[in-house]
Design an enzyme around this catalytic site. Structure first.
Site, PDB file in Angstrom:
ATOM      1  N   TRP A 129       0.849  -1.204   0.000  1.00  0.00           N
ATOM      2  CA  TRP A 129       0.000   0.000   0.000  1.00  0.00           C
ATOM      3  C   TRP A 129       0.876   1.242   0.000  1.00  0.00           C
ATOM      4  O   TRP A 129       0.648   2.179  -0.769  1.00  0.00           O
ATOM      5  CB  TRP A 129      -0.899  -0.012   1.237  1.00  0.00           C
ATOM      6  CG  TRP A 129      -2.053   0.943   1.217  1.00  0.00           C
ATOM      7  CD1 TRP A 129      -3.362   0.644   1.004  1.00  0.00           C
ATOM      8  CD2 TRP A 129      -2.000   2.364   1.418  1.00  0.00           C
ATOM      9  NE1 TRP A 129      -4.134   1.788   1.077  1.00  0.00           N
ATOM     10  CE2 TRP A 129      -3.317   2.864   1.322  1.00  0.00           C
ATOM     11  CE3 TRP A 129      -0.969   3.270   1.664  1.00  0.00           C
ATOM     12  CZ2 TRP A 129      -3.636   4.206   1.476  1.00  0.00           C
ATOM     13  CZ3 TRP A 129      -1.278   4.627   1.811  1.00  0.00           C
ATOM     14  CH2 TRP A 129      -2.593   5.073   1.717  1.00  0.00           C
ATOM     15  N   CYS A 231      -7.003  -3.343  -1.097  1.00  0.00           N
ATOM     16  CA  CYS A 231      -6.492  -3.301   0.267  1.00  0.00           C
ATOM     17  C   CYS A 231      -7.453  -4.091   1.148  1.00  0.00           C
ATOM     18  O   CYS A 231      -8.667  -4.062   0.934  1.00  0.00           O
ATOM     19  CB  CYS A 231      -6.390  -1.857   0.740  1.00  0.00           C
ATOM     20  SG  CYS A 231      -6.141  -1.679   2.514  1.00  0.00           S
ATOM     21  N   GLY A 232      -6.917  -4.815   2.140  1.00  0.00           N
ATOM     22  CA  GLY A 232      -7.755  -5.663   2.983  1.00  0.00           C
ATOM     23  C   GLY A 232      -8.833  -4.918   3.747  1.00  0.00           C
ATOM     24  O   GLY A 232      -9.733  -5.537   4.307  1.00  0.00           O
ATOM     25  N   LEU A 453      -1.771  -4.694  12.736  1.00  0.00           N
ATOM     26  CA  LEU A 453      -2.241  -3.671  13.677  1.00  0.00           C
ATOM     27  C   LEU A 453      -2.575  -2.413  12.871  1.00  0.00           C
ATOM     28  O   LEU A 453      -1.894  -1.401  12.948  1.00  0.00           O
ATOM     29  CB  LEU A 453      -1.152  -3.386  14.715  1.00  0.00           C
ATOM     30  CG  LEU A 453      -0.611  -4.608  15.465  1.00  0.00           C
ATOM     31  CD1 LEU A 453       0.714  -4.286  16.137  1.00  0.00           C
ATOM     32  CD2 LEU A 453      -1.625  -5.112  16.475  1.00  0.00           C
ATOM     33  N   SER A 454      -3.611  -2.516  12.094  1.00  0.00           N
ATOM     34  CA  SER A 454      -3.841  -1.565  11.012  1.00  0.00           C
ATOM     35  C   SER A 454      -4.207  -0.161  11.476  1.00  0.00           C
ATOM     36  O   SER A 454      -5.041   0.015  12.370  1.00  0.00           O
ATOM     37  CB  SER A 454      -4.948  -2.089  10.108  1.00  0.00           C
ATOM     38  OG  SER A 454      -5.237  -1.148   9.092  1.00  0.00           O
ATOM     39  N   SER A 456      -5.947   1.567   9.686  1.00  0.00           N
ATOM     40  CA  SER A 456      -7.322   1.720   9.175  1.00  0.00           C
ATOM     41  C   SER A 456      -8.341   1.552  10.293  1.00  0.00           C
ATOM     42  O   SER A 456      -9.496   1.951  10.153  1.00  0.00           O
ATOM     43  CB  SER A 456      -7.592   0.682   8.083  1.00  0.00           C
ATOM     44  OG  SER A 456      -6.831   0.931   6.930  1.00  0.00           O
TER      45      SER A 456
END
Length: 568
Positions: A129, A231-232, A453-454, A456
């Protein structure tokens, strides 16, 4: 075949002295046979080492050796393999202790060097990303993470970071050898994002080769579709069949075996949150594909094409799509079965299914065909309507029930062929992670897990107080999530720090720079304060002195009277 004079002379020799030619041929064949046998034995011994004790392969050592060429594998030594051994040992040690290898995603050599100075952070991470959105690749484009950038983009970033690690390592080692001190470990093993492999088996192998050549100790591959990758933490991701992703993992391992490297492959699954599946070809996925339970419904794709042919507006199509899926509720086959059978019949179905899988088939799934036959056996007078084709998208994608059970099923298939398993989640959830870990470790107790440990996640909105936030990483590690990473930490820290500086600099000028940068560098002992020394100026000076036998050391030295960093 075209014959020339050289060919003619060769044929005459074969005719005139057939015994000698056959002996030469036989000797060469014997030599090749001996080589194959000897190298295969070395590969088998290598595979029997502690490094690969939990790794399965569907191919043999002779398959590897036959594809290596005539050079023995040990003639090519890849630094990334050394880094991989270092990473493997760290994983074994931390997994045994239940402690984390936690790290931050870096986007440039500056961040890498600062990360390295943190003794408790042992690995580095490079995000696809971040590369997609910040790194100018061969196309000079930046974009969201759809995996649609050239496949050498992330490997090239790995090379950039790995070469920077090498420079800082040499600089630190030289300084330590002069002062008698312990050098900073700048060679943190790099874990890198390989997306979905960017293609079929040969492309996956080329991508894996690039990563090994350019310095990545480990890569992760996700079970999304090339061209349908997201993106997840975006909607619209398309999963591939379980078998397709398994092929990617095997292709990666095969490539590294050919190269003779010990790099690690991480199998990531996005099936916990995935809503679309590219194909129904793998029966292991059938239980999670959704369909409708009405007869004679015009498939959505047919209605869509009809509207497009009539030049219906986009807004109308969007409204009709919502209406179609509202009127035709989606269910998995077993959810449809539960609505069609009595509770007693459904319990009988589940008991027979468990018995069939455990005692007769010895597997964890039934295909749709097998589920239908079993349902007919349990309730022969009832007709179960289930159509998974009608709700397919225009592109032909199936509707998929993303859930933790799907992620567990896929991960159990991937585990023997990978070194770690990555569960991609929608929220930071310790209980979900614990349930996943428990199921995986029932079958593969030595499997290390990975957690994103996003950034997002809105961490403050998920009920964490300061104590829980501080302990989350260590709590996860106790469940076997050894590798944990804030994938885009470098991007966000870069953004907020530079925004604050620029925002204040426009009004306060050098006061803002000194307060927000230079003073903070001094106070925190950030070595970029003296950026010439940080970049290796003294190291280059030392090289020049060796090459020039000390001559011109006063006139050409970078640390002469014009060296401004003596002011600090």
């Amino acid at each position: 075949m075209l014959f020339n004079r050289s060919t003619s002379r060769t044929l005459k020799k074969l005719v005139s002295s057939p015994g000698k030619s056959l002996r030469a041929y036989s000797s060469k064949a014997k030599s090749t046979e001996d080589f194959l046998s000897s190298e295969s034995a070395k590969v088998e011994k290598w595979w029997a080492s502690r490094r690969f004790q939990n790794v399965s392969r569907p191919y043999s050592a002779i398959d590897v050796v036959k594809h290596r060429g005539s050079l023995p594998a040990n003639t090519s030594v890849y630094p990334s393999s050394h880094q991989a051994r270092k990473l493997f040992n760290l994983l074994e040690e931390n997994f045994k202790r239940g402690t984390p290898l936690h790290t931050l995603g870096v986007i440039d050599p500056v961040q890498m060097s600062q990360l390295a100075r943190c003794k408790k952070i042992k690995v580095a991470y490079i995000s696809g990303w971040a590369c997609s959105s910040t790194l100018v690749g061969s196309t000079n484009e930046v974009s969201p993470d759809f995996g649609d950038y050239p496949y050498d983009t992330v490997p090239n970033q790995v090379e950039r970071i790995f070469k920077a690690q090498g420079l800082h390592d040499r600089k630190a080692f030289l300084e330590a050898s002069i002062k008698g001190s312990v050098p900073v470990d700048y060679l943190k093993p790099i874990i890198a994002d390989a997306d979905m492999g960017h293609g079929g088996p040969t492309t996956v192998m080329k991508v894996a080769k690039l990563f090994a050549e350019k310095g990545a100790a480990a890569i992760h591959l996700e079970d999304q579709m090339v061209g349908g990758k997201r993106c997840g933490h975006l909607s619209g991701a398309v999963l591939v069949p379980t078998a397709t992703h398994l092929m990617r993992l095997i292709s990666t391992r095969f490539q590294w075996d050919i190269m003779g490297t010990e790099n690690l492959v991480i199998a990531r699954t996005d099936s916990c949150n995935g809503k679309l599946l590219s194909s129904s070809s793998d029966p292991r996925d059938h239980e999670f594909i959704k369909g409708i339970i009405k007869e004679n419904v015009v498939p959505w794709s047919e209605k869509l094409i009809e509207m497009e042919n009539k030049k219906v507006s986009n807004s109308t199509i969007s409204a009709m799509e919502q209406e179609w899926y509202h009127e035709n509720e989606l269910f998995t086959f077993e959810e449809a079965l539960a609505k069609s059978l009595t509770s007693g019949e459904f319990e009988t179905y589940k008991a027979k299914k468990e018995d069939l899988m455990t005692n007769k088939l010895n597997r964890t799934y039934l295909s749709l065909r097998e589920m239908k036959l079993l349902a007919q056996e349990v309730a022969p007078s009832k007709k179960v309507i289930f159509d998974w084709d009608a709700p397919k998208t225009k592109e032909g994608y199936y509707m998929f029930k993303g859930c933790i059970e799907a992620a567990i099923r896929r991960s159990l298939v991937f585990a023997p062929y990978s070194d770690l398993i990555w569960l991609e989640t929608k929220t930071p959830d310790l209980e979900q992670a614990r349930s996943f870990s428990s199921e995986i470790h029932k079958f593969f107790p030595a499997t290390k897990l990975v957690y994103n440990l996003s950034p997002s996640f809105n961490w403050s909105a998920h009920g964490f107080d300061d104590k829980a936030l501080k302990s989350f990483i260590w709590d996860l590690a106790k469940e076997g999530f050894t590798v944990q990473l804030v994938s885009l930490a470098g991007l966000h820290s870069d953004g907020v720090s530079f925004w604050e500086l620029a925002n204040n600099f426009q009004n306060d000028g050098m006061k803002a720079y000194v307060e927000q940068v230079q003073r903070r560098e001094k106070e925190s002992n950030c070595d970029v304060l003296t950026h010439q020394l940080w970049s290796g100026a003294e190291y280059v000076d030392s090289l020049m002195k060796v090459v020039q036998n000390g001559a011109s050391s006063q006139t050409l030295s970078t640390s002469g009277e014009s060296f401004t960093e003596t002011q600090f």
